[in-house]
Design a protein around this motif. Structure first.
Motif: not given
Length: 362
Positions: A101-104, A106-117, A153-154
């Motif tokens: 949710f938090g990364l979404s 902030k408009g982060r790319p989907k690949a980055e969100i998937a990796r961070a999750v 969200t680091r």
């Protein structure tokens, strides 16, 4: 080394109040350190956290992260994560959606969100729960998701506000272990707010004890119980805490309403005398420094907490359970070297030196 977090003369006075909720506190938290803000309800610890994260504006003072003031920085741009006691998890979403949710936002790319999750779920031990609905999780799992939503969200700094208070005992113990593991693996700087001294002692590197909006003492968790610097700290820490008796020293004797104890190495004047429960020893009547009647016995497994009435003063001590006497018995009380602490009657600050029973020293 520049502290990760610095508070400088930080204060908060709410409109219409004449008493500061937070009163000119100074505090440094080092990178990678876990510091507990410990105190009872209303002491100012949560207000302090809210000012750090940006939910409250200070009345005066400064807040710095990595040496830079953030007082004028909006809450959403401080890179500070906050986890509340009520989980703050979207129960209608899956674990995966909550973590993303938090990364979404902030408009982060989907690949980055998937990796961070995926990385966060692995860290939390929840990879097999990613598609589970949050409403189907237990309390400790919900709290892990809440912490994960912040970790993904680091953040530069993680703030935890009574995060375990809603959990049952077994879940609370499990989450303590999880938090210790996470801190060790990630190396995050954590400020942990709690009223529970066991949590503070088990999780924190250092503890800052607060009362009435002030920080009374900051000390290593391994040292603070044995070295209280303020009367409040002595009264708050320990189970049972120190027995505190306010009186006057004159002619080498401490007196308080009929209670008398000959003391060495203590200045004359008004003082508060602290007696450590763990250091006191029961002896035969007529022996030791004091004699009293046992008014209460509280079994605690391997130990028993006793209350001894000595000249109208209730003195607490701990003894092995198998040797405990019965209520009503008359007992002597031995006060060995190191069992006493003295605090200034005006400032409530600890006096230098180690007072001792004068008769026992001869």
């Amino acid at each position: 080394m520049t502290p990760k977090l610095s508070l400088r003369q930080l204060s908060k006075v709410y409109p219409g109040s004449e008493v500061a909720a937070v009163d000119r506190i100074d505090l440094d938290v080092q990178p990678g350190e876990t510091l507990a803000l410990l105190g009872s309800s209303g002491c100012g610890k949560s207000t302090t956290l809210n000012m750090i994260v940006g939910l409250e504006q200070p009345s005066s003072g400064d807040i710095q992260i990595d040496g830079q003031s953030i007082v004028a920085t909006p809450a959403g741009k401080r890179n500070v994560g906050l986890v509340f006691q009520d989980y703050a998890v979207f129960t209608s979403m899956s674990v995966r959606q909550n973590l993303a949710f938090g990364l979404s936002v902030k408009g982060r790319p989907k690949a980055e969100i998937a990796r961070a999750v995926a990385e966060t779920a692995e860290l939390l031990g929840m990879r097999d729960k990613l598609d589970a609905r949050a409403q189907d999780l237990g309390g400790s799992e919900l709290q892990r998701v809440a912490i994960g939503r912040t970790l993904v969200t680091r953040p530069s700094l993680l703030l935890l506000d009574e995060p375990l208070s809603n959990l049952e005992t077994a879940a609370r113990l499990a989450m303590r272990r999880e938090l210790r593991r996470l801190q060790k693996e990630i190396g995050l700087t954590i400020v942990y707010v709690t009223h529970d001294q066991i949590e503070a002692l088990s999780l924190a590197d250092r503890i800052a004890v607060m009362s009435a909006g002030k920080i009374r003492q900051v000390e290593a968790a391994t040292r603070i119980m044995d070295n209280p610097a303020h009367v409040f700290v002595a009264s708050f820490l320990g189970d049972p805490p120190m027995t505190l008796i306010r009186g006057k020293v004159g002619g080498g004797v401490f007196r308080a309403d009929g209670f008398a104890l000959p003391l060495g190495d203590i200045p004359e004047g008004i003082v508060t005398l602290g007696l450590r429960p763990q250091a006191l020893r029961l002896v035969a009547p007529g022996e030791g420094a004091l004699t009293g009647r046992l008014s209460q016995v509280e079994p605690r497994g391997a130990e028993a907490a006793l209350t001894l009435d000595c000249a109208g003063k209730a003195i607490r001590l701990l003894v092995p359970a198998q040797t405990r006497p019965v209520p009503g018995e008359t007992c002597g009380l031995s006060i060995p070297e190191g069992a006493l602490v003295a605090f200034d009657g005006d400032t409530n600050l600890r006096l230098p030196g180690a007072p001792h029973v004068a008769e026992a020293a001869r």
